[in-house]
Motif scaffolding. Structure first.
Motif, short mmCIF file in Angstrom:
data_model
loop_
_atom_site.label_atom_id
_atom_site.label_comp_id
_atom_site.label_asym_id
_atom_site.label_seq_id
_atom_site.Cartn_x
_atom_site.Cartn_y
_atom_site.Cartn_z
N GLY A 408 0.81 -1.22 0.00
CA GLY A 408 0.00 0.00 0.00
C GLY A 408 0.84 1.26 0.00
N CYS A 409 1.88 1.29 0.82
CA CYS A 409 2.73 2.48 0.90
C CYS A 409 3.53 2.68 -0.39
CB CYS A 409 3.68 2.37 2.09
SG CYS A 409 2.86 2.53 3.70
N GLU A 410 4.08 1.61 -0.95
CA GLU A 410 4.85 1.73 -2.19
C GLU A 410 4.00 2.28 -3.33
OE1 GLU A 410 8.00 -2.01 -1.56
OE2 GLU A 410 6.47 -2.08 -3.12
N LEU A 411 2.81 1.70 -3.51
CA LEU A 411 1.97 2.12 -4.63
C LEU A 411 1.32 3.48 -4.38
CD1 LEU A 411 0.38 -1.31 -5.59
CD2 LEU A 411 2.27 -0.09 -6.69
N ALA A 412 1.07 3.82 -3.12
CA ALA A 412 0.52 5.15 -2.81
C ALA A 412 1.49 6.23 -3.25
CB ALA A 412 0.22 5.26 -1.32
N GLN A 413 2.76 6.07 -2.90
CA GLN A 413 3.75 7.07 -3.29
C GLN A 413 3.96 7.10 -4.80
OE1 GLN A 413 8.02 6.45 -2.31
NE2 GLN A 413 7.85 8.39 -1.22
N ALA A 414 3.99 5.92 -5.42
CA ALA A 414 4.22 5.86 -6.86
C ALA A 414 3.11 6.56 -7.63
CB ALA A 414 4.35 4.41 -7.31
N PHE A 415 1.86 6.25 -7.33
CA PHE A 415 0.75 6.86 -8.06
C PHE A 415 0.61 8.35 -7.75
CE2 PHE A 415 -0.52 2.56 -9.09
CZ PHE A 415 -1.11 2.72 -10.33
N GLN A 416 0.92 8.75 -6.52
CA GLN A 416 0.89 10.18 -6.19
C GLN A 416 1.92 10.93 -7.03
OE1 GLN A 416 -1.28 11.60 -3.93
NE2 GLN A 416 -0.53 13.63 -4.47
N ARG A 417 3.09 10.38 -7.16
CA ARG A 417 4.14 11.03 -7.95
C ARG A 417 3.80 11.07 -9.44
NH1 ARG A 417 9.89 8.84 -5.31
NH2 ARG A 417 9.91 10.32 -3.57
N MET A 443 7.32 7.28 7.77
CA MET A 443 6.68 6.94 6.50
C MET A 443 5.45 7.82 6.26
SD MET A 443 6.53 5.11 3.75
CE MET A 443 7.65 3.75 4.08
N ALA A 444 4.61 7.97 7.28
CA ALA A 444 3.40 8.77 7.14
C ALA A 444 3.74 10.22 6.81
CB ALA A 444 2.56 8.69 8.41
N ASP A 445 4.77 10.76 7.47
CA ASP A 445 5.18 12.14 7.21
C ASP A 445 5.71 12.30 5.78
OD1 ASP A 445 4.45 12.79 9.77
OD2 ASP A 445 6.50 12.70 10.58
N SER A 446 6.49 11.31 5.32
CA SER A 446 7.05 11.38 3.96
C SER A 446 5.94 11.35 2.92
CB SER A 446 8.02 10.22 3.73
OG SER A 446 9.13 10.30 4.60
N LEU A 447 4.97 10.46 3.09
CA LEU A 447 3.87 10.37 2.13
C LEU A 447 3.00 11.62 2.17
CD1 LEU A 447 2.77 6.64 2.60
CD2 LEU A 447 4.19 7.60 0.79
N SER A 448 2.73 12.11 3.36
CA SER A 448 1.90 13.31 3.49
C SER A 448 2.58 14.52 2.85
CB SER A 448 1.61 13.59 4.97
OG SER A 448 0.86 12.54 5.54
N VAL A 452 -0.02 12.69 -0.35
CA VAL A 452 -0.90 11.56 -0.06
C VAL A 452 -1.72 11.87 1.19
CG1 VAL A 452 -1.01 9.10 0.53
CG2 VAL A 452 0.73 9.93 -1.07
N GLN A 453 -3.03 11.63 1.11
CA GLN A 453 -3.90 11.81 2.27
C GLN A 453 -3.92 10.51 3.07
OE1 GLN A 453 -7.72 13.10 0.82
NE2 GLN A 453 -6.90 14.97 -0.11
N VAL A 454 -3.32 10.53 4.24
CA VAL A 454 -3.15 9.32 5.06
C VAL A 454 -4.17 9.31 6.18
CG1 VAL A 454 -1.58 8.01 6.52
CG2 VAL A 454 -0.68 9.25 4.53
N HIS A 455 -4.92 8.21 6.30
CA HIS A 455 -5.91 8.04 7.37
C HIS A 455 -5.62 6.72 8.08
CE1 HIS A 455 -8.38 11.42 5.98
NE2 HIS A 455 -8.25 10.94 4.74
N THR A 456 -5.09 6.79 9.29
CA THR A 456 -4.86 5.57 10.08
C THR A 456 -5.94 5.46 11.16
OG1 THR A 456 -3.34 6.80 11.53
CG2 THR A 456 -2.38 5.57 9.69
N GLY A 457 -6.19 4.23 11.59
CA GLY A 457 -7.23 4.00 12.59
C GLY A 457 -8.63 4.03 12.01
#
Length: 709
Positions: A408-417, A443-448, A452-457
């Motif tokens: 999820g993290c790999e593809l989230a960053q790739a598609f955002q870029r 990781m969350a800070d880097s993606l944000s 990337v809109q990150v929602h945990t929990g």
């Protein structure tokens, strides 16, 4: 309750009398020998009674008492007395345990004993026979433990009598041999009879273990006819990483190998996993580097993404690497590659689309598949997974990714870029749930920071389909519910082992609760000639872990009769190919806490590394866990550029027992990223400087300065 108290008091009184009246002397050889010459029947009766009482009250020394029986009564009379006395005494101890403890133990630990009770009910006699024949645990312990289980008293008695008979013969024979020694000297003891008796005593557990293994295998294979001859030495089912490496190693060992694959050679890694995802990540990294070029003083025009061309290159990469895993290559290596769906119809026979292939050994390497959860409405929005993602020809404007693990993290960053607006949702309280919290926060800070809109929990409760895409309703225990719109949704919550349709259920091959195949430490299933490796087994769903297991599966399968090897999971590296990368090997802090392992943590920040600063990529850290008071490395985590490459040094160090002191004394090229590994060793050393010794050295050097003056 009164009866139980009375029984306990009676047992206590017996022990008091035994100790006070020096009961040990009645167990001596001289006492029984003298008494036996005068009163044979009475001596046998006393010995029998003493043995029964000692066993019933779980008094240690049964083995010695058995040898004494051989010394006093000889082989056959001694065996007769001991066999019945031990069985009756064991049954009495069994009944005492059942009377005093069973109700309380079963009530207090009912949830933990359900599996044990079920197993004892179904095969209690067989398990007890094995424990009696191979004394792994003391017999008194077996008596007490079996008393709290549902096994029938009659079954306990006759199985105990039968199971202990062989051991009784061996021990009584040893005693009988000792009784024939006329003089306790080297010449008297070193006779063929005495030596052979004690050799038999030493090797009996191994003989018994072999007998039980043979008995268990006969029981397991009952109902199946073993072929008189085999078509091949080894059948491998599945041509992913585990299967390909298994076939390669077996062919190298000059075995006749048949490799069966129903879909594409190379499995998930080549066709839908590692290879295509890394090709996509490389394209996305180029976009990020172009955007950062101005920070290096280079001005470029705004880049544009040709998404169909990006996906076209992904397919070209797969085609380029494909020949490495092709049927043509493996046929050239001597492997018989068969295309079709394989199904086990016996422990030695595999059916492939109507054709039967018999093999002495079989390796299961059927891999895993993406999990698609049964969330209401998900099927209405045409979800993507890691399997069908690569057929996309249009870049989603709004991409929802459910699952914040590595994929999820790999593809989230790739598609955002690449230009999508990505929303990443993780049900757990952090991304990368198995990693340390500060790694997940990094990781969350880097993606944000990249948008990337990150929602945990948050958990996805239901999906709704719209003309322009869909929406998902998210709920959280700590925040307000959300509704998020998307054009496409990618589900990346994990992978499940492929076990259905291969005949495993029909053969009764058991599975773990998570769906993976149960194997022993040698990767053998309940049928020793059927082994398994890769995602089908776990615990790591990694290409290199599958390759690692494949070696053990092949060697233990083909050569296990000579030497078996326990699969070693101590040094398995893991890499998440985001930017920065996250790599780890061994323990992290989370696991150390969960396992209650004491560790010392040392961390070095890459913001201080010259090469990282020069590359404009000085983000991340190197963290090492070592045993307190030692430089022995227990684990390492690296977050930063090329972390997947840098972690290899720690893998080699841990595999070969190298500590931080040796890393510190190694010469590294300057300026390189690998210097970070030496610097973290330096940080550890700085914390372990011998202050007293340095104080003495300081005074010595300063005294020399004063002398010069």
């Amino acid at each position: 309750m009164i009866k139980k108290i009375a029984l306990l008091l009676a047992i206590a009184c017996f022990f008091w009398a035994y100790i006070t009246l020096d009961g040990q002397r009645y167990l001596s050889v001289d006492f029984f020998r003298d008494f036996y010459q005068q009163q044979p029947l009475l001596t046998a009766g006393v010995y029998f009674s003493v043995y029964v009482v000692a066993t019933a009250l779980s008094i240690p020394g049964a083995a010695l008492l058995t040898i004494v029986g051989g010394m006093v009564f000889g082989l056959w009379t001694g065996t007769l007395l001991v066999s019945f006395a031990s069985s009756i005494g064991a049954t009495l101890a069994f009944l005492v345990s059942r009377f005093l403890l069973r109700d309380w133990v079963q009530e207090k630990f009912s949830s933990h004993l359900s599996t044990l009770n079920k197993g004892v009910t179904e095969q209690g006699g067989f398990y007890l026979f094995g424990l009696r024949l191979i004394p792994i645990f003391p017999f008194w312990m077996i008596n007490l433990v079996m008393g709290i289980t549902p096994i029938k008293t009659a079954t306990f008695y006759w199985v105990s009598q039968l199971g202990m008979l062989a051991g009784t013969l061996v021990y009584v024979n040893a005693g009988a041999s000792l009784s024939n020694i006329e003089e306790f000297s080297a010449a008297g003891i070193l006779t063929p009879g005495v030596i052979s008796s004690f050799v038999l005593l030493a090797i009996f557990p191994f003989i018994a273990r072999g007998f039980m293994r043979s008995l268990e295998q006969r029981k397991r294979y009952r109902g199946y006819k073993k072929p008189k001859k085999f078509d091949t030495n080894l059948v491998v089912i599945g041509a992913g990483s585990g299967g390909l490496v298994s076939a390669y190693i077996a062919a190298t060992l000059k075995a006749k190998v048949t490799l069966i694959e129903k879909e594409q050679m190379g499995g998930d890694c080549l066709n839908t996993g590692c290879v295509p995802s890394k090709a996509l990540i490389r394209a996305a990294k180029s976009m990020a580097e172009i955007k950062k070029a101005s920070q290096l003083g280079i001005n470029v025009a705004a880049p544009e993404v040709d998404f169909p061309k990006v996906m076209g290159r992904v397919q070209e990469v797969i085609k380029t690497i494909g020949p490495h895993d092709s049927a043509e290559r493996y046929t050239g290596l001597g492997v018989d590659c068969v295309s079709g769906h394989a199904r086990l119809i016996s422990p030695w026979v595999v059916e492939v689309d109507g054709r039967e292939i018999s093999a002495e050994k079989i390796i299961l390497a059927t891999g895993a598949r993406p999990i698609v959860p049964p969330i209401p409405g998900l099927d209405l929005v045409d979800p993507l997974t890691s399997e069908n993602l690569w057929q996309l020809d249009t870049l989603p404007r709004r991409l929802l990714i459910v699952g914040g693990g590595a994929i999820g993290c790999e593809l989230a960053q790739a598609f955002q870029r690449l230009g999508s607006q990505v929303t990443l949702v993780e049900m757990q309280s952090q991304l990368l749930p198995r990693d340390d919290r500060h790694v997940a926060e990094f990781m969350a800070d880097s993606l944000s920071a990249e948008g990337v809109q990150v929602h945990t929990g948050y958990a996805a409760k239901k999906f709704a389909s719209h003309t322009d895409g869909g929406s998902v309703f998210l709920s959280s225990e700590k925040a307000e519910d959300l509704e998020i719109a998307f054009d496409r949704v990618l589900v990346a919550i994990g992978r499940a082992a492929n076990t259905s349709g291969f005949g495993l259920e029909e053969l009764g091959i058991p599975l773990h609760a998570n769906g993976t195949v149960v194997t022993d430490e040698y990767l053998r299933t309940c049928y020793p000639n059927i082994l398994a490796c890769g995602d089908l087994v776990g615990p790591y769903q990694l290409t290199h872990a599958a390759s690692h297991q494949a070696w053990y599966a092949v060697v233990n399968g083909l050569l296990g009769r000579f030497k078996k090897f326990r699969v070693d999971y101590r040094v398995i590296p893991q890499v998440i190919f985001t930017d920065p990368q996250v790599a780890r090997v061994g323990l992290n802090e989370r696991e150390a806490t969960e396992k209650n392992i004491a560790v010392e943590v040392t961390q070095y920040d890459l913001s201080d590394l010259d090469r990282a600063i020069a590359d404009n990529d000085a983000k991340g850290f190197v963290k090492v866990l070592n045993a307190p008071g030692s430089d022995r490395i227990l684990g390492a985590t690296i977050v930063g550029p090329q972390a997947g490459e840098l972690i290899s040094e720690f893998v080699i160090a841990m595999k070969n027992g190298m500590g931080l002191n040796k890393m510190l004394s190694t010469i590294y090229s300057y300026p390189t990223l690998s210097e970070a590994n030496r610097f973290v060793a330096g940080e550890w050393k700085r914390k372990h400087v011998p202050e007293k010794l340095l104080g003495i050295l300081r005074r010595y050097l300063h005294r020399n300065l004063r002398k010069t003056d």
